[in-house]
Design an enzyme around this catalytic site. Sequence first.
Site, PDB file in Angstrom:
ATOM      1  N   TRP A  63       5.727   4.133  12.031  1.00  0.00           N
ATOM      2  CA  TRP A  63       5.330   5.407  11.411  1.00  0.00           C
ATOM      3  C   TRP A  63       5.054   5.283   9.916  1.00  0.00           C
ATOM      4  CZ3 TRP A  63       9.413   9.258  13.874  1.00  0.00           C
ATOM      5  CH2 TRP A  63       9.070   9.468  15.227  1.00  0.00           C
TER       6      TRP A  63
ATOM      7  N   HIS B 190       6.235  -6.947   7.040  1.00  0.00           N
ATOM      8  CA  HIS B 190       4.961  -6.236   7.213  1.00  0.00           C
ATOM      9  C   HIS B 190       4.061  -6.523   6.015  1.00  0.00           C
ATOM     10  CE1 HIS B 190       2.023  -3.036   7.543  1.00  0.00           C
ATOM     11  NE2 HIS B 190       2.364  -2.945   8.808  1.00  0.00           N
TER      12      HIS B 190
ATOM     13  N   GLU C 118       2.238  -4.699   4.284  1.00  0.00           N
ATOM     14  CA  GLU C 118       2.346  -3.724   3.189  1.00  0.00           C
ATOM     15  C   GLU C 118       3.566  -4.024   2.318  1.00  0.00           C
ATOM     16  OE1 GLU C 118       2.005  -0.154   5.575  1.00  0.00           O
ATOM     17  OE2 GLU C 118      -0.094  -0.645   5.981  1.00  0.00           O
TER      18      GLU C 118
ATOM     19  N   GLU D 107      -0.777  -9.270  12.800  1.00  0.00           N
ATOM     20  CA  GLU D 107      -1.496  -8.108  12.277  1.00  0.00           C
ATOM     21  C   GLU D 107      -2.463  -8.550  11.180  1.00  0.00           C
ATOM     22  OE1 GLU D 107       0.877  -4.212  12.979  1.00  0.00           O
ATOM     23  OE2 GLU D 107       1.482  -5.075  11.073  1.00  0.00           O
TER      24      GLU D 107
ATOM     25  N   GLY E  58      -5.074  -0.097   9.544  1.00  0.00           N
ATOM     26  CA  GLY E  58      -5.445   1.194   8.990  1.00  0.00           C
ATOM     27  C   GLY E  58      -6.912   1.323   8.622  1.00  0.00           C
TER      28      GLY E  58
ATOM     29  N   GLY F 292       0.291   1.622  14.225  1.00  0.00           N
ATOM     30  CA  GLY F 292       0.533   2.494  13.088  1.00  0.00           C
ATOM     31  C   GLY F 292      -0.018   3.889  13.337  1.00  0.00           C
ATOM     32  N   GLY F 293      -1.223   4.139  12.853  1.00  0.00           N
ATOM     33  CA  GLY F 293      -1.833   5.470  12.900  1.00  0.00           C
ATOM     34  C   GLY F 293      -1.761   6.139  14.261  1.00  0.00           C
TER      35      GLY F 293
END
Length: 249
Positions: free
Chosen positions: A13, A97, A99, A168, A174, A232-233
């Site tokens: 999330w 991750h 990010e 990923e 994203g 994710g999204g």
Amino acid sequence: MSAARRPLVAGNWKMFKTGAEAVAYCEAFTPLIGTPAAEVALCPPFTALADTVRALEGSPVWVASQTVHDQVQGAHTGEVSAPMVLATGARGAIVGHSERRAAGESDAMVAARVRAALDHGLVVILCCGESLEQREAGQTESWLTGQIRAALGVVTREEQDRLVVAYEPIWAIGTGRTASPGQAQDACAHVRAVAAEFVDPEPLRVLYGGSVTPDNAAELFAQADVDGGLVGGASLDPAKFATVVAAAG
Ligand code: PGA
């Protein structure tokens, strides 16, 4: 997907949903998935972990945090330790991750976090993936090799049942620019081959993540070395995520 490995579909999330929003999500989501063929996990922000765990009581869905620190406690403002994650009732943690890596997490930090998470009994969803520049320069495999060797160097075969790897590609996260099924298969097969230096590659689950949607999930998950997804999204909406879960069935 291989018949020997039960697929895992995990919803990341990111920085979305309060505790109350997480509870409302779970109330809508659990009836939609029933008893899924795939294993399912949700990864809410730290602040919604305990509420999500409570809301999922009696359901097969388990909960993981989005990162975890390598120390048990100390002067680490903003960080959360493995015992703290476990105390919410969560069972796992995403580690490394892209990010987080972009915000400064090095391979060494990722390895320390993997080690701490396993030491405290968490399931680890370890992320790896190349940038667009690296892919275009033909460096995808060598980059993944480095990331996997750095993180799996601290894992023993005895604890590999608590390890999942998620491939990923950064350019697919994203962006709506999903890797093709062939690209996902090739990279996940490479990850599995490098992981074989440290663990038994056959039972190891390797997920694909990066713009997985209800429309492309089935084809991605059908690849021989893709054992589900980190989403994710498309995991933010219960109906959409339930469709992705069903695609792994
Ligand atoms: P996305 O994110 O599905 O929104 O591309 C995947 C992830 O970052 O785990």
